[in-house]
Each structure stands twice: as structure tokens, then as C-alpha cells.
Write a protein that holds these residues in place. Sequence first.
Motif, PDB file in Angstrom:
ATOM      1  N   UNK A  90      -9.439 -31.858 -35.791  1.00 47.73           N
ATOM      2  CA  UNK A  90      -8.353 -32.195 -37.070  1.00 47.73           C
ATOM      3  C   UNK A  90      -9.787 -33.723 -36.879  1.00 47.73           C
ATOM      4  N   UNK A 104      -3.432 -36.784 -40.405  1.00 48.34           N
ATOM      5  CA  UNK A 104      -4.051 -36.017 -40.086  1.00 48.34           C
ATOM      6  C   UNK A 104      -3.886 -35.206 -40.972  1.00 48.34           C
ATOM      7  N   UNK A 105      -5.594 -34.266 -41.428  1.00 53.58           N
ATOM      8  CA  UNK A 105      -5.635 -32.934 -42.473  1.00 53.58           C
ATOM      9  C   UNK A 105      -4.923 -31.999 -41.186  1.00 53.58           C
TER      10      UNK A 105
ATOM     11  N   UNK B  36       3.184 -39.924 -32.590  1.00 49.81           N
ATOM     12  CA  UNK B  36       2.487 -38.040 -33.386  1.00 49.81           C
ATOM     13  C   UNK B  36       3.671 -36.665 -32.267  1.00 49.81           C
ATOM     14  N   UNK B  38       3.562 -32.987 -32.720  1.00 50.30           N
ATOM     15  CA  UNK B  38       2.708 -31.852 -33.652  1.00 50.30           C
ATOM     16  C   UNK B  38       3.338 -30.247 -33.173  1.00 50.30           C
ATOM     17  N   UNK B  43      -0.998 -30.117 -38.392  1.00 49.31           N
ATOM     18  CA  UNK B  43      -1.267 -31.199 -37.959  1.00 49.31           C
ATOM     19  C   UNK B  43       0.054 -32.481 -37.566  1.00 49.31           C
ATOM     20  N   UNK B  44      -0.858 -32.914 -36.502  1.00 48.54           N
ATOM     21  CA  UNK B  44       0.021 -34.021 -36.218  1.00 48.54           C
ATOM     22  C   UNK B  44       0.815 -35.032 -37.252  1.00 48.54           C
ATOM     23  N   UNK B  45       2.149 -35.213 -37.130  1.00 44.15           N
ATOM     24  CA  UNK B  45       3.033 -36.419 -38.103  1.00 44.15           C
ATOM     25  C   UNK B  45       3.421 -37.501 -37.352  1.00 44.15           C
ATOM     26  N   UNK B  46       2.919 -37.985 -38.334  1.00 35.19           N
ATOM     27  CA  UNK B  46       3.768 -39.784 -36.895  1.00 35.19           C
ATOM     28  C   UNK B  46       4.605 -39.707 -37.460  1.00 35.19           C
ATOM     29  N   UNK B  49       5.724 -46.041 -35.138  1.00 41.09           N
ATOM     30  CA  UNK B  49       4.897 -47.063 -34.901  1.00 41.09           C
ATOM     31  C   UNK B  49       5.243 -48.271 -34.729  1.00 41.09           C
ATOM     32  N   UNK B  89       2.608 -37.077 -28.779  1.00 37.56           N
ATOM     33  CA  UNK B  89       1.184 -37.890 -28.538  1.00 37.56           C
ATOM     34  C   UNK B  89       2.078 -39.209 -28.312  1.00 37.56           C
ATOM     35  N   UNK B  99      -5.620 -41.248 -27.432  1.00 35.43           N
ATOM     36  CA  UNK B  99      -4.387 -40.632 -27.263  1.00 35.43           C
ATOM     37  C   UNK B  99      -3.933 -40.663 -26.711  1.00 35.43           C
TER      38      UNK B  99
END
Lengths: 113, 109
Positions: A90, A104-105, B36, B38, B43-46, B49, B89, B99
Amino acid sequence: DGGITQSPKYLFRKEGQNVTLSCEQNLNHDAMYWYRQDPGQGLRLIYYSQIVNDFQKGDIAEGYSVSREKKESFPLTVTSAQKNPTAFYLCASSIGSGQETQYFGPGTRLLVL
Amino acid sequence: GENVEQHPSTLSVQEGDSAVIKCTYSDSASNYFPWYKQELGKRPQLIIDIRSNVGEKKDQRIAVTLNKTAKHFSLHITETQPEDSAVYFCAARNNDMRFGAGTRLTVKP
């Protein structure tokens, strides 16, 4: 995070071969990162770059190399010295390297033939 | 350097129940704590925060709390739905982002 792209989606590596994973961002972010994710595990930092022409090793840099010749691009090369390269890779970017959020990609899955 | 521990590693709840995931960190200088989500192969997405000058933050069904003295922070999801099922995460950042190992949340319909 749609402004970060990675290619290819899947990559196969033969023994002794170097392969390069692409990461591009059009978010005008200064900082870029590479992480490795193994099944059932968190993300481990391979390399990061805070600015063009500069990069730093992360926790697991051995067997990997990077370059940052352009702000929008941060390619990762998995060298033959990396004996266990099978993982999900990633790429991420952030505006700066302080409290800014990392985006992230979509990731590249690397498999060894 | 920073070390982040996350618990539990797996969590199964019934739809509509609440889910809580906890993380601890070691570096008292860490000042940014994202969470995040996932989904499999993505991909991990926020999702939320929090920064070290705030003790709690809420966004609809999701909330995060931070206890700087104890060096732990938690994610709370209320009224869980099947689409909340994913791996979550936590992370903590001073100079580098570190992480947690992730929590696989399953919401049963």
C-alpha cells in the motif's frame, strides 16, 4: 483518496527478479509512504519521503529501494534480496509529515512464482 | 519508537449492538490518532481521527475517545450494521505513523 493510484493491481515475480510497483498522486502532497501488509497483520512501514529527492528507511526497508524524482511519484522496487516478498503493498500520501491524515492507494498484490 | 497494541483481534456483534475497539500506545509524544476501515482486498479508508488536544470526537454512529494520561484511545460504533463488517486499524503518530494489528469486526444480521 481517489487521487492516489497504484499499478499494477497484481504482480508476479520470478526468483531473482527485481520488480517495480508504481505509486502516483495528484493531490499535491509533499509526503509519500510505502507499507507492506501481510495476512491478518497491520501495516509496516517500508520507506517514506517527506520531500522530493529525499527519502528515509522505515522499519522493514531491507530488500526494497525507492526513488522520489518527482513530487507526484514514489515507485517501490522489490529486489531479489527480499526473500519473502509475497504481500499486499500500500502506498499513501499526506500533505506534510506532521499531524496530517494519510490517504491510501488501492494497493498492489505481489505474488512469487 | 512508537508501539501500538490493539484489542480485540476479532469481534462479533449482533446488528444494532455497539462495538468497542481499544488501542494503547507507548510514545507520549504521539499527537495524532486516526482510525481506518479496510474491507477485504481494498485500501484502508479513514473513518475518524483525533488529535491530542481533544478528548472525544463523534461523527454520527462513530466516536473516538482519547486518554492521554493512560495512553489509550478507543473506537466506538453504535447501532452496528452488516456493512460495518471489516477490519479496523488504529494508528498513532509522532514522527512516523504506527499501526495496530487490526480488529476484524463481524456484524451478524
